[in-house]
Design an enzyme around this catalytic site. Structure first.
Site, short mmCIF file in Angstrom:
data_model
loop_
_atom_site.label_atom_id
_atom_site.label_comp_id
_atom_site.label_asym_id
_atom_site.label_seq_id
_atom_site.Cartn_x
_atom_site.Cartn_y
_atom_site.Cartn_z
N ASP A 79 0.89 -1.14 -0.06
CA ASP A 79 -0.16 -0.04 0.21
C ASP A 79 0.90 1.12 0.08
OD1 ASP A 79 0.76 -0.72 2.75
OD2 ASP A 79 -0.77 0.49 3.50
N GLU A 146 -0.04 -1.28 5.60
CA GLU A 146 1.34 -0.79 6.49
C GLU A 146 0.93 0.65 6.89
OE1 GLU A 146 5.16 1.01 7.25
OE2 GLU A 146 3.49 1.65 6.00
#
Length: 484
Positions: A79, A146
């Site tokens: 991400d 994350e």
């Protein structure tokens, strides 16, 4: 091939970077990039697996002659932080990132670049694609979410990874080997909205702080950058002295970013409007002077609001909110006594939103000391509670304790010296790397984190240095080749 990467070396790396930049991957929406990796690994005949949280591992067999080398895991997160300039039209759920080359850097057109952690993902994919890379058995681990609390790492299935050495490719300073990181928590305050009708005949105005650099609330918390929410609040406190009534405040986008912009809708008696403009002009000049060296683009703007609000905050609630924000610490709280230049403890006022029935304020605390983290979280919690907010503290994430005797660290140091005839710096970082959690999920994991030179991550000014990427790539391959 996009012109931004044409002719850049290593070509296979930049091709992979451009490919993933074309795939939207906000936190919580990593399905498309995950499917892309799984599909390509399948086409190459590689073993791959996915756990219930969406984390992916692809296994690469050793190249000839390296079959007896212990397996190494290359880890990155899928991400990216999705930030854009206010005037940029971009849908992060559907639009690709538009890459730009500006001299010695690759950046993006008005949005975050996603080099954090597209650099790590592209590295793993390029090694997967490049048949000339010499390596022992590899596991390419791609985690999810994350940026919004390390959720993928927290829920990582330990059975997904068999390696006990891990290269985390999520750092941003060439020549630095990171062997420790801060732990952190979020502390959120919520006020139940109490409203009153807007006084008849009052003028609706919009107050905006904009032009700030923003940035990572861990890596750049020591730069003295402007915090849009804190600056906005200073202005609102002054305008409240003229009788201004606030209808809504919205600023910041990410819990782990220093907020670049903040806007408030307010109402004011007509006879006070001229004085309000004078106050804002004076404060704007003050902010510009305070931040002239570190954040010179700051602007404070007061202008008519297109639509006047029907209601404003109850005056007592408004006073509580503004005084609470004024009281909250934001920035470095303590420097490390053991590692020169390392921030030990910090806190950031990150996001404020006015919802239908609540006003929500998100703050983020970090520390490499568990006890100091508890202290700063309790400080923020007490201030929010004294200000009348209902407070919630996140579970948080652990720090990563340095191991200077790490065999993987010694290998990386030796490889760096062989390539560049100088020693790399060994550091800890004031940010929440996934290594702390992975080490908790998989006891005994030996870890080192590194990457090329990047700047302004988590902001639309994010950039990665081209020549640094080339050197970083050689370093990764040297470690894989030299592992015994």
């Amino acid at each position: 091939m996009t012109d931004a990467i044409r002719g850049l070396e290593p070509q296979i790396f930049w091709n992979c970077f451009a490919a993933i930049a074309a795939i939207p991957r906000p936190s919580g929406h990593e399905e498309r990039i995950g499917n892309y990796i799984l599909e390509r690994a399948g086409q190459l005949g590689l073993e791959r697996a996915k756990d219930d949280s969406g984390n992916i591992v692809v296994k690469l067999p050793a190249t000839p002659g390296k079959e007896r080398v212990a397996s190494i895991c290359l880890q990155s997160h899928l991400d990216m932080v999705c930030e854009k300039n206010a005037d940029k039209v971009h849908d992060f759920l559907n639009d690709p990132i538009e890459l730009l080359r500006q001299g010695e850097v690759v950046t993006a057109n008005g949005t975050t670049l996603g080099a954090d952690n597209g650099i790590g993902v592209a590295t793993a994919l390029a090694i997967m694609e490049d048949q000339t890379v010499e390596h022992g058995p590899l596991e390419l681990l791609f985690t999810v979410e994350e940026e919004t609390g390390l959720a993928g790492a927290k829920n990582l299935s330990p059975s997904l990874v068999s390696s006990r050495s891990l290269l985390n490719l999520d750092s941003e300073e060439e020549g630095a080997l990171y062997i420790g990181c801060a732990g952190g928590k979020d502390t959120v305050g919520r006020w139940q909205l109490l409203r009153q009708p807007t006084p008849a005949g009052w003028v609706a105005l919009r107050l905006t702080v904009k032009g700030l650099k923003g940035g990572h609330s861990g890596l750049e918390i020591d730069k003295g950058l402007g915090n849009a929410i804190k600056l906005q609040n200073r202005a609102l406190m002054r305008l409240a002295g003229l009788g201004a009534r606030v209808a809504a405040i919205n600023g910041g986008n990410m819990r782990n970013a220093i907020p670049r912009e903040c806007a408030a809708v307010l109402c004011l008696a007509p006879e006070q409007v001229a004085q309000a403009h004078a106050v804002v002009a004076d404060l704007g000049a003050t902010f510009a002077a305070e931040l002239a060296t570190v954040d010179p683009g700051v602007h404070l703007v007061l202008e008519p609001s297109e639509a006047g609000p029907a209601t404003v905050l109850d005056p007592q609630l408004q006073r509580q909110v503004l005084q609470t924000i004024a009281s909250l610490p934001s920035g470095v709280q303590r420097m490390s006594a053991d590692i020169a230049g390392l921030v030990e403890t910090s806190t950031n006022v990150s996001v404020i939103t006015t919802e239908q029935d609540k006003l929500v304020l998100i703050t983020s605390q970090r520390s490499s000391s568990a006890s100091r983290l508890t202290e700063v979280v309790e400080t923020v919690q007490c201030i929010l509670e004294l200000g009348g907010a209902v407070v919630e503290t996140s579970e948080g994430y652990p720090g990563w304790q340095p191991n200077v005797d790490s065999p993987l660290l010694k290998l990386a140091q030796r490889c760096y010296r062989n390539l560049y005839q100088k020693d790399p710096e060994v550091k800890a970082i004031h940010a929440g790397l996934e290594c702390g959690i992975i080490g908790e999920r998989i006891p005994g994991m030996d870890m080192v984190s590194f990457g090329p030179n990047m700047e302004k991550v988590h902001s639309p000014d994010e950039r990665v240095y081209i020549e640094s990427v080339a050197r970083y790539w050689k370093f990764v391959l040297e470690i894989l080749k030299s592992a015994q």
